[in-house]
Write a protein that holds these residues in place. Structure first.
Motif: not given
Ligand code: HEC
Ligand code: HEC
Length: 252
Positions: A56, A65-66, A69-70, A81-82, A84-85, A98, A101-102, A105, A109-110, A129
């Protein structure tokens, strides 16, 4: 377990579901395993949480990295929120687990390649997570667009399969509390997963556990990440609404 024991189960007269309130498999564990699960130092599932935490916090292909943003150690992720999955995803026109979702991202996002469902790293990230949501009450909304998936999972759950010709509901609703060899049948909930399995000595995803129960029934399992297993996950999670998330639970 002896085949005769299963046959006996299949022959027992059917009666209404043996339970009204969901009870976690935790309640069916021997006391020393409960104590092990409760103690973060003793719980062997915490290795997977730590590995997930390292992933992470590690930068991906684009340098983020995760945690960028988180928050460090996912401090900005919301436990409620987690819990609810799986949620409904309009983009997928279906459930988003879930783990998906990971993976989304990770890919978007990476700038990493997506990992196959239940890939070891993905399960570790999911474990980390979901551990953030430990204690939060499972709260899956199946009153809206997820309903058809819930219903499909429910059908699977009640369909007899395999050479033993039994359905999930036989062991996990009707014969709960009966002893099979050295195990007491629990309600088959998902709130402990990903969970540490004592037999394998490793973390197991929920779909991995499904495959296991299919093998027990000598049935051909579906693939991890298949629509069938995802609908089972929707059904099982919703069926356990209100249970506290235990990840990483410890199970046999
Ligand atoms: C550049 C920013 C960014 C990065 C880097 C990123 N995320 Fe996210 N993530 C978001 C955003 C924005 C959302 C929520 C918006 C959406 O639903 O798309 C989200 C949503 C999530 C959620 C759902 C949260 C919820 O309450 O529903 C999880 C779990 C999560 N990310 C895990 C990860 C993990 C694990 C990584 C690394 C592998 C990661 N994210 C990398 C921006 C990022
Ligand atoms: C022959 C009886 C039997 C049938 C039928 C059966 N299981 Fe199980 N299942 C078990 C036993 C025994 C355990 C407890 C093992 C353990 O401690 O992890 C278990 C555990 C589980 C668990 C973990 C619950 C927890 O908290 O430990 C899940 C989830 C599960 N089963 C799902 C299923 C699904 C889905 C099906 C149908 C495809 C199914 N099972 C069919 C015997 C059965």
């Amino acid at each position: 377990m002896k085949r005769a024991a299963y046959l006996l189960l299949a022959l027992l007269p059917l009666h209404a579901a043996a339970w009204e309130q969901p009870v976690s498999g935790y309640a069916y564990l021997p006391e020393q395993v409960q104590a092990m699960q409760d103690d973060p130092i003793e719980n062997p599932g915490m290795f997977a949480v730590d590995e997930g935490r390292a992933l992470f916090n590690t930068p991906g292909y684009n340098g983020k990295s995760c945690a960028s943003c988180h928050g460090t150690d996912g401090m900005k992720l919301e436990p409620q929120s987690l819990a609810r999955y799986p949620v409904y995803s309009a983009a997928r026109k279906g459930p988003l687990t879930l783990q998906q979702r990971i993976n989304d991202c990770r890919e978007n996002r990476l700038d990493e390649f997506p990992l196959p469902y239940d890939d070891a790293d993905l399960v570790r990230l999911e474990t980390f997570v979901r551990h953030r949501a430990r204690g939060a009450k499972v709260n899956v909304d199946v009153s809206g667009p997820l309903r058809p998936w819930y219903e499909a999972g429910k059908v699977l759950y009640h369909t007899r399969i395999g050479q033993l010709d039994m359905a999930c509901t036989h062991c996990h609703d009707r014969y709960v509390d009966l002893r099979l060899r050295d195990q007491v049948l629990n309600q088959g909930h998902s709130n402990a997963f990903p969970a540490h399995r004592l037999l394998s000595g490793d973390i197991s995803s929920l779909h991995g556990k499904f495959r296991d129960c299919y093998a027990t029934l000598r049935a051909l399992p579906f693939e991890v990440g298949s629509d069938e297993f995802i609908s089972l996950e929707v059904y099982l999670n919703a069926r356990g609404n209100g249970l506290a998330i235990e990840t990483p639970g410890i199970r046999r």
